[in-house]
Write a protein that holds these residues in place. Structure first.
Motif, PDB file in Angstrom:
ATOM      1  N   VAL A  45      46.906   4.637  47.005  1.00 25.59           N
ATOM      2  CA  VAL A  45      46.206   5.648  47.733  1.00 25.59           C
ATOM      3  C   VAL A  45      46.362   7.240  47.210  1.00 25.59           C
ATOM      4  O   VAL A  45      45.147   7.287  47.421  1.00 25.59           O
ATOM      5  N   VAL A  46      47.319   7.023  46.718  1.00 28.29           N
ATOM      6  CA  VAL A  46      47.604   8.401  45.105  1.00 28.29           C
ATOM      7  C   VAL A  46      46.437   8.282  44.538  1.00 28.29           C
ATOM      8  O   VAL A  46      45.420   9.409  44.306  1.00 28.29           O
ATOM      9  N   ALA A  49      42.639   8.306  45.681  1.00 32.74           N
ATOM     10  CA  ALA A  49      42.186   9.377  46.327  1.00 32.74           C
ATOM     11  C   ALA A  49      41.700  10.654  45.275  1.00 32.74           C
ATOM     12  O   ALA A  49      40.375  11.119  45.510  1.00 32.74           O
ATOM     13  N   TYR A  50      42.407  10.633  43.920  1.00 31.75           N
ATOM     14  CA  TYR A  50      42.212  11.388  42.984  1.00 31.75           C
ATOM     15  C   TYR A  50      40.969  10.536  42.147  1.00 31.75           C
ATOM     16  O   TYR A  50      40.196  11.450  41.013  1.00 31.75           O
ATOM     17  N   ALA A  51      40.500   9.869  42.570  1.00 32.12           N
ATOM     18  CA  ALA A  51      39.337   8.572  41.600  1.00 32.12           C
ATOM     19  C   ALA A  51      38.965   8.278  42.022  1.00 32.12           C
ATOM     20  O   ALA A  51      37.596   9.176  41.475  1.00 32.12           O
ATOM     21  N   ILE A  52      38.090   8.157  43.214  1.00 33.10           N
ATOM     22  CA  ILE A  52      37.199   7.937  43.822  1.00 33.10           C
ATOM     23  C   ILE A  52      36.553   8.820  45.372  1.00 33.10           C
ATOM     24  O   ILE A  52      36.031   8.722  46.124  1.00 33.10           O
ATOM     25  N   ALA A 152      49.676  13.400  49.788  1.00 30.87           N
ATOM     26  CA  ALA A 152      50.326  13.968  51.514  1.00 30.87           C
ATOM     27  C   ALA A 152      49.980  13.097  52.146  1.00 30.87           C
ATOM     28  O   ALA A 152      51.021  11.893  52.819  1.00 30.87           O
ATOM     29  N   ILE A 153      48.694  11.886  52.010  1.00 30.69           N
ATOM     30  CA  ILE A 153      48.531  10.453  52.292  1.00 30.69           C
ATOM     31  C   ILE A 153      49.205   9.652  51.748  1.00 30.69           C
ATOM     32  O   ILE A 153      49.741   8.593  52.551  1.00 30.69           O
ATOM     33  N   THR A 156      52.404   9.727  52.994  1.00 32.12           N
ATOM     34  CA  THR A 156      52.768   9.204  54.623  1.00 32.12           C
ATOM     35  C   THR A 156      52.818   7.350  54.401  1.00 32.12           C
ATOM     36  O   THR A 156      53.460   7.627  55.562  1.00 32.12           O
ATOM     37  N   LEU A 157      51.545   7.130  53.842  1.00 31.00           N
ATOM     38  CA  LEU A 157      51.529   5.844  53.864  1.00 31.00           C
ATOM     39  C   LEU A 157      52.390   4.809  52.939  1.00 31.00           C
ATOM     40  O   LEU A 157      53.571   4.023  53.389  1.00 31.00           O
ATOM     41  N   VAL A 158      53.702   5.484  52.277  1.00 33.48           N
ATOM     42  CA  VAL A 158      54.948   5.402  51.537  1.00 33.48           C
ATOM     43  C   VAL A 158      56.355   5.097  52.903  1.00 33.48           C
ATOM     44  O   VAL A 158      56.950   4.121  53.403  1.00 33.48           O
TER      45      VAL A 158
END
Length: 222
Positions: A45-46, A49-52, A152-153, A156-158
């Motif tokens: 997700v991280v 998040a920074y890719a798309i 942060a997202i 949180t998923l971790v």
């Protein structure tokens, strides 16, 4: 169209990397496998998040899209197209994993041993609520975390995976569950309704709570 394609790619990566790690580490056998799988999903997700994120917002999860739509941050048309392409991406990711390890179970979600159906539903509702609430909060235009939202997202998923894997293998994402379940079949298909319905309920609750938290009542303005 670019944002829909971005959602497809992002969801594909999430399923391939997250479920792929669960398969590679035989998640659930020991603590290390649980931690490794949780990190894989969170880091996916991280990364996305920074890719798309700048293209589509990086929902890569129908529950997030549902929560964002309920929060009136996107149109119904975009929400439906996001979900469609997320599911397509999940099938692509699961398909690649199936080609690599067809007998692995593909990391599909099922109710874990010793857990009741009610317990599984509650777990998915509660942990999706927590996850989507963080998403709505950190991506809020006025009150959000800005460039740190993706981190942060993902973290949180971790956290959600570390807690929830014992109960359901952790879905909190209908697309992540649909792709592997359809290709794996068996118990995963029997339990699939839980991983579609419960996350959407959790997302709806988070949208309602976030609205309540950010509501500027007349009495607060005085």
């Amino acid at each position: 169209m670019k944002k829909y394609f971005a959602e497809m790619v992002g969801t594909m990566v999430l399923v391939l990397m997250g479920c792929g790690t669960a398969v590679s580490l035989s998640c659930g056998v020991d603590t290390a496998s649980v931690v490794g799988t949780a990190l894989a999903f969170g880091l996916s997700v991280v990364a996305m998040a920074y890719a798309i994120g700048g293209i589509s917002g990086c929902h890569i999860n129908p529950a997030i899209t549902f929560g964002v739509w309920l929060s009136k941050r996107m149109s119904g048309k975009d929400a439906l197209m996001y979900v469609l392409f997320q599911v397509i991406g999940a099938f692509i990711g699961a398909g690649i994993l199936y080609a690599l390890a067809p007998e692995s179970g593909l990391g599909a979600n099922t109710i874990q041993s010793g857990i009741s159906t009610c317990g599984a539903v509650i777990a998915e509702v509660v942990f999706t609520f927590v996850f989507v609430l963080v998403v709505l909060g950190t991506t809020d235009e006025k009150k959000g975390a800005g460039n740190l939202a993706g981190l942060a997202i993902g973290l949180t998923l971790v956290l959600v995976h570390l807690v929830c894997i014992h109960y359901t293998g952790t879905s909190v994402n209908p697309a992540r569950s649909i792709g592997p379940a359809v290709l794996a079949g068996g118990q995963a298909m029997t339990d699939l309704w839980i991983f579609i319905v419960a996350p959407l309920v959790g997302a709806a609750l988070s949208a309602g709570v976030w609205k309540a938290l950010t509501c500027e009542c007349k009495c607060e303005k005085k």
